[in-house]
Scaffold this active site. Structure first.
Site, PDB file in Angstrom:
ATOM      1  N   HIS A 158      34.402 -28.109 -44.466  1.00  0.00           N
ATOM      2  CA  HIS A 158      34.643 -26.698 -44.779  1.00  0.00           C
ATOM      3  C   HIS A 158      36.113 -26.480 -45.104  1.00  0.00           C
ATOM      4  CE1 HIS A 158      30.734 -25.922 -42.873  1.00  0.00           C
ATOM      5  NE2 HIS A 158      30.732 -24.810 -43.577  1.00  0.00           N
ATOM      6  N   LYS A 162      38.541 -22.328 -41.459  1.00  0.00           N
ATOM      7  CA  LYS A 162      37.417 -22.251 -40.505  1.00  0.00           C
ATOM      8  C   LYS A 162      37.911 -22.553 -39.087  1.00  0.00           C
ATOM      9  CE  LYS A 162      32.643 -23.610 -39.797  1.00  0.00           C
ATOM     10  NZ  LYS A 162      32.246 -22.220 -39.514  1.00  0.00           N
TER      11      LYS A 162
HETATM   12  P1  NAD Z   1      37.022 -14.176 -41.941  1.00  0.00           P
HETATM   13  O1  NAD Z   1      38.047 -14.470 -40.907  1.00  0.00           O
HETATM   14  O2  NAD Z   1      37.446 -14.151 -43.381  1.00  0.00           O
HETATM   15  O3  NAD Z   1      36.325 -12.751 -41.634  1.00  0.00           O
HETATM   16  C1  NAD Z   1      36.052 -12.253 -40.351  1.00  0.00           C
HETATM   17  C2  NAD Z   1      36.442 -10.783 -40.332  1.00  0.00           C
HETATM   18  O4  NAD Z   1      36.037 -10.193 -39.092  1.00  0.00           O
HETATM   19  C3  NAD Z   1      37.967 -10.582 -40.437  1.00  0.00           C
HETATM   20  O5  NAD Z   1      38.266  -9.721 -41.525  1.00  0.00           O
HETATM   21  C4  NAD Z   1      38.342  -9.958 -39.104  1.00  0.00           C
HETATM   22  O6  NAD Z   1      39.427  -9.052 -39.173  1.00  0.00           O
HETATM   23  C5  NAD Z   1      37.028  -9.245 -38.759  1.00  0.00           C
HETATM   24  N1  NAD Z   1      36.982  -8.826 -37.346  1.00  0.00           N
HETATM   25  C6  NAD Z   1      37.511  -9.450 -36.263  1.00  0.00           C
HETATM   26  N2  NAD Z   1      37.350  -8.690 -35.157  1.00  0.00           N
HETATM   27  C7  NAD Z   1      36.704  -7.571 -35.556  1.00  0.00           C
HETATM   28  C8  NAD Z   1      36.268  -6.394 -34.869  1.00  0.00           C
HETATM   29  N3  NAD Z   1      36.501  -6.208 -33.559  1.00  0.00           N
HETATM   30  N4  NAD Z   1      35.634  -5.443 -35.586  1.00  0.00           N
HETATM   31  C9  NAD Z   1      35.418  -5.588 -36.903  1.00  0.00           C
HETATM   32  N5  NAD Z   1      35.834  -6.679 -37.620  1.00  0.00           N
HETATM   33  C10 NAD Z   1      36.456  -7.650 -36.940  1.00  0.00           C
HETATM   34  O7  NAD Z   1      35.853 -15.216 -41.718  1.00  0.00           O
HETATM   35  P2  NAD Z   1      34.628 -15.588 -42.692  1.00  0.00           P
HETATM   36  O8  NAD Z   1      34.939 -16.824 -43.465  1.00  0.00           O
HETATM   37  O9  NAD Z   1      34.167 -14.363 -43.421  1.00  0.00           O
HETATM   38  O10 NAD Z   1      33.538 -16.009 -41.607  1.00  0.00           O
HETATM   39  C11 NAD Z   1      33.118 -15.136 -40.587  1.00  0.00           C
HETATM   40  C12 NAD Z   1      32.047 -15.813 -39.735  1.00  0.00           C
HETATM   41  O11 NAD Z   1      30.875 -16.046 -40.523  1.00  0.00           O
HETATM   42  C13 NAD Z   1      32.461 -17.188 -39.173  1.00  0.00           C
HETATM   43  O12 NAD Z   1      31.903 -17.323 -37.878  1.00  0.00           O
HETATM   44  C14 NAD Z   1      31.798 -18.155 -40.146  1.00  0.00           C
HETATM   45  O13 NAD Z   1      31.538 -19.415 -39.560  1.00  0.00           O
HETATM   46  C15 NAD Z   1      30.517 -17.425 -40.424  1.00  0.00           C
HETATM   47  N6  NAD Z   1      29.806 -17.803 -41.669  1.00  0.00           N
HETATM   48  C16 NAD Z   1      28.451 -17.865 -41.573  1.00  0.00           C
HETATM   49  C17 NAD Z   1      27.695 -18.111 -42.707  1.00  0.00           C
HETATM   50  C18 NAD Z   1      26.185 -18.083 -42.591  1.00  0.00           C
HETATM   51  O14 NAD Z   1      25.499 -18.276 -43.607  1.00  0.00           O
HETATM   52  N7  NAD Z   1      25.648 -17.795 -41.404  1.00  0.00           N
HETATM   53  C19 NAD Z   1      28.328 -18.327 -43.935  1.00  0.00           C
HETATM   54  C20 NAD Z   1      29.725 -18.244 -43.995  1.00  0.00           C
HETATM   55  C21 NAD Z   1      30.473 -17.959 -42.853  1.00  0.00           C
END
Ligand code: NAD
Length: 269
Positions: A158, A162
């Site tokens: 990744h 991450k």
């Molecule tokens: P990222 O860090 O870009 O986004 C996460 C967001 O959540 C940030 O903008 C952060 O400020 C926000 N956040 C944190 N605390 C918060 C709160 N209290 N209230 C509201 N928002 C809050 O990360 P990302 O790359 O978008 O990934 C996010 C998650 O999704 C990770 O756990 C990743 O592993 C997962 N993911 C899952 C899949 C899937 O298909 N299930 C695919 C991609 C990513």
């Protein structure tokens, strides 16, 4: 049925912005009705659509999930484990759909989500893409067909931002391999190797993690025996596949009633 009103939690994140674009492209099946970010985020007060590059939607990003959750049919949540566990409780109170894409949960978060699913319709998957969910099903079948002469290793790569490892998807694949083989992953998994580890134990399920650049997500399950190797792989090149899966899950969950579901339920595989 009227359009499904959805709120995006983590609206300024990589996945949050992708989710906003995907809902906008859903031809009226769903609409963005709320956008939440963490307190202190500099996205607060901005228009969610403008931030995601789809033009103003008239939806300001706020840090108050309580107010928003009372007004929507579902929430799309790709954030961090503590936040997802808390949002699950709010979704349970409001009796709405909660799609959880977040990964890296500990047992305490899993327990909170399971409890919330008594009242909320929760669809939770470490990977929301059709291709990966097919890969999970195939991995289970191949592990069932091959005995422990085949050493199982799960390899993933990744992007450099991450924060959890192994990825939620790698763990899903490891679980599927263990299920297929009829063993418990907790007793067979080897999550890292360093130094003089000794020879590989028969039946272990190994994990290896690579991080770098802007890789969206690559996973392989390797079944390695004397003289041959079966390799099952999935390569994601666009986050849109996860966002489309999440919106599909939300629409599927509408009117389903409470419960804890996976993408395999949504996709019928
Ligand atoms: P990222 O860090 O870009 O986004 C996460 C967001 O959540 C940030 O903008 C952060 O400020 C926000 N956040 C944190 N605390 C918060 C709160 N209290 N209230 C509201 N928002 C809050 O990360 P990302 O790359 O978008 O990934 C996010 C998650 O999704 C990770 O756990 C990743 O592993 C997962 N993911 C899952 C899949 C899937 O298909 N299930 C695919 C991609 C990513």
């Amino acid at each position: 049925m009227s359009e499904m009103k959805l709120a995006v939690i983590g609206a300024a994140g990589r996945m949050g912005q992708e989710l906003i674009r995907t809902v906008q492209a859903s031809n009226g099946a769903a609409v963005i009705a709320g956008a939440i970010e963490r307190s202190g985020s500099n996205a607060l007060g901005q228009d969610a659509g403008q931030l995601a590059g789809v033009g103003a939607l008239g939806v300001k990003i706020t840090d108050d999930p309580l107010d928003i959750i009372a007004k929507v049919d579902g929430v799309l949540d790709f954030t961090v484990p503590t936040v997802s566990a808390e949002i699950a409780g709010l979704a349970a109170n409001a009796r709405i759909v909660h799609v959880i894409g977040t990964t890296g949960f500990g047992p305490e978060h899993e327990a909170a989500i399971k409890a919330a699913a008594r009242h909320a319709t929760i669809i939770k998957a470490g990977n929301m893409s059709l291709g990966v969910n097919l890969l999970v099903a195939i991995t289970r079948k191949v592990a069932q067909a091959l005995d422990a002469d085949f050493d199982i290793e799960v390899l993933e790569m990744h992007h450099k931002h991450k924060v959890d490892a192994p990825s939620g998807t790698a763990l899903m694949l490891g679980e599927a391999a263990a299920e297929g083989r009829g063993v418990a992953l907790a007793e067979t998994s080897v999550r890292s190797r360093d130094g003089h580890t000794g020879a590989r134990k028969r039946g272990d399920i190994g994990f290896a993690t690579l991080r770098g650049g802007n890789v969206v997500g690559e996973h392989s399950v390797i079944f390695a025996a004397e003289g041959e190797r079966v390799v099952l792989s999935h390569i994601a090149t666009d986050r849109g596949i996860f966002a489309r899966g999440a919106v599909k899950a939300a629409l599927w969950g509408r009117g389903k009633g409470p419960g804890l579901f996976t993408m395999a339920d949504v996709l019928g595989i």
